[in-house]
Write an enzyme that holds these catalytic residues in place. Structure first.
Site, short mmCIF file in Angstrom:
data_model
loop_
_atom_site.label_atom_id
_atom_site.label_comp_id
_atom_site.label_asym_id
_atom_site.label_seq_id
_atom_site.Cartn_x
_atom_site.Cartn_y
_atom_site.Cartn_z
N GLY A 19 -9.62 43.97 13.77
CA GLY A 19 -8.53 43.99 14.62
C GLY A 19 -8.44 45.03 15.42
O GLY A 19 -7.22 45.35 15.83
N ASN A 58 -9.25 45.80 18.52
CA ASN A 58 -8.95 45.36 19.70
C ASN A 58 -7.62 44.80 19.93
O ASN A 58 -6.98 45.05 20.80
CB ASN A 58 -9.94 44.49 20.31
CG ASN A 58 -11.15 45.15 20.92
OD1 ASN A 58 -11.22 45.80 21.83
ND2 ASN A 58 -12.47 45.29 20.09
N ARG A 87 -16.19 21.50 12.77
CA ARG A 87 -15.76 22.34 13.73
C ARG A 87 -14.47 21.78 14.59
O ARG A 87 -13.65 22.39 14.86
CB ARG A 87 -16.81 22.57 14.79
CG ARG A 87 -17.22 24.17 14.90
CD ARG A 87 -18.70 24.00 15.64
NE ARG A 87 -19.43 25.04 14.85
CZ ARG A 87 -19.44 26.17 14.36
NH1 ARG A 87 -18.64 26.88 15.53
NH2 ARG A 87 -20.16 26.80 13.85
N ASN A 99 -12.52 36.91 26.22
CA ASN A 99 -13.25 37.36 25.20
C ASN A 99 -13.61 38.67 25.31
O ASN A 99 -13.99 38.80 26.64
CB ASN A 99 -14.34 36.34 24.78
CG ASN A 99 -15.22 36.88 23.78
OD1 ASN A 99 -14.50 37.18 22.64
ND2 ASN A 99 -16.28 36.90 23.86
N HIS A 141 -16.77 41.26 24.77
CA HIS A 141 -18.06 41.32 23.90
C HIS A 141 -18.59 42.97 24.21
O HIS A 141 -18.63 43.54 25.35
CB HIS A 141 -18.88 40.41 24.94
CG HIS A 141 -20.44 40.47 24.15
ND1 HIS A 141 -20.57 39.92 22.84
CD2 HIS A 141 -21.42 41.26 24.58
CE1 HIS A 141 -21.89 39.96 22.69
NE2 HIS A 141 -22.55 40.88 23.49
N ASP A 186 -20.64 34.11 24.95
CA ASP A 186 -20.74 35.44 25.79
C ASP A 186 -20.93 35.01 27.20
O ASP A 186 -21.47 35.83 28.03
CB ASP A 186 -21.46 36.19 25.07
CG ASP A 186 -21.15 36.81 23.65
OD1 ASP A 186 -20.20 36.58 23.51
OD2 ASP A 186 -22.18 36.85 22.90
N GLU A 201 -14.47 52.64 21.66
CA GLU A 201 -13.32 53.27 22.17
C GLU A 201 -13.17 52.59 23.69
O GLU A 201 -11.82 52.74 24.26
CB GLU A 201 -13.96 54.67 22.19
CG GLU A 201 -13.00 55.64 22.12
CD GLU A 201 -13.53 57.09 22.06
OE1 GLU A 201 -12.90 57.84 22.90
OE2 GLU A 201 -14.56 57.45 21.20
N ALA A 202 -14.33 52.33 24.28
CA ALA A 202 -14.14 51.95 25.76
C ALA A 202 -13.62 50.35 25.56
O ALA A 202 -12.72 50.15 26.40
CB ALA A 202 -15.59 51.71 26.27
N GLU A 203 -13.61 49.65 24.56
CA GLU A 203 -13.06 48.44 24.60
C GLU A 203 -11.74 48.25 24.36
O GLU A 203 -11.02 47.83 25.10
CB GLU A 203 -13.85 47.82 23.34
CG GLU A 203 -15.24 47.34 23.26
CD GLU A 203 -15.57 46.31 22.00
OE1 GLU A 203 -15.05 45.49 21.69
OE2 GLU A 203 -16.59 47.08 21.39
#
Ligand code: GRF
Length: 215
Positions: free
Chosen positions: A14, A16, A67, A109, A111, A147, A174-176
């Site tokens: 978690g 992000n 599902r 989302n 990725h 994706d 870090e970029a995310e």
């Protein structure tokens, strides 16, 4: 300003989610997180949400026969909290078509690659094996294929000599953490929207922030 009511789906750490929680604390941020759901009970992200005073719950996919049943339970919980917008942040389950359709154009989302390259798992090891010199991360609207979907924002990250999958993952992560709050701001404020498979918005808001660690 009316803030968009956001639900976040997670499966684990978690980090992000934490970046989004921190962004939502800014007074002018156009979104608030009102519900966090993990398909994995005990996920670290659930604790992060609770610490921030956000309603957090686990819906274990293993408790459902199909599902479809699992996704319906997710939908019930999300609709119960009158969610406007949904963010997947390290959510490791594929959605059913019905779920994707229900949240179409209200669901993003993150990725850890520069899509459409390197979809799927083990991204960083495959990036290294391919010998590419620039990778990064992407926030995109969710579509049926994994994706895939209109790209909201991307950040580029250099691959450095001696990188391992772990060191590269850490740099991309870090970029995310910069990219996801930026992307959610773009869509929650209506600066960027999606029309069919096309992103509509001002010129190139999705090219920032470019992420450049010291070489
Ligand atoms: C991130 O790298 C995300 O891009 C990927 O899974 C990871 C989740 O990390 N889909 P966290 O749970 O947000 O820390």
């Amino acid at each position: 300003m009316t803030r968009k009511r956001v639900g976040v789906l997670i499966s684990g750490r978690g980090s992000n989610l934490q970046a989004l929680i921190d962004a939502c604390e800014e007074p002018d941020y156009p979104a608030e997180i009102v519900l966090v759901i993990s398909n994995v009970p005990g996920a670290q992200g659930l604790l992060r949400a609770e610490e921030a005073g956000i309603l957090a719950t686990a819906i274990n996919h293993k408790s459902f026969a199909s599902r479809e049943d699992f996704d319906q339970a997710l939908c019930r919980a999300l609709n119960g909290a009158t969610i406007d917008f949904l963010c997947n942040a390290g959510f490791m389950r594929l959605h059913t078509e019905g779920f994707v359709e229900h949240w179409r154009d209200r669901h993003i989302n993150i990725h850890p690659s520069l899509l459409p390259a390197f979809k799927g798992l083990d991204t960083h090891a495959r990036v290294l094996a391919a010998g590419v010199t620039i990778t990064g991360c992407t926030v995109h609207f969710v579509r049926n294929e994994m994706d895939e979907g209109p790209i909201v924002a991307q950040a580029a990250v250099p691959v450095l000599k001696g990188d391992t999958a772990e060191s590269l993952a850490a740099r991309v992560l870090e970029a995310e953490h910069a990219l996801y709050p930026h992307a959610l701001r773009l869509v929650a404020s209506g600066t960027v929207r999606v029309d069919g498979e096309r992103i509509i918005g001002p010129d190139a808001p999705n090219q920032s922030p470019l992420f450049s660690p010291p070489l």
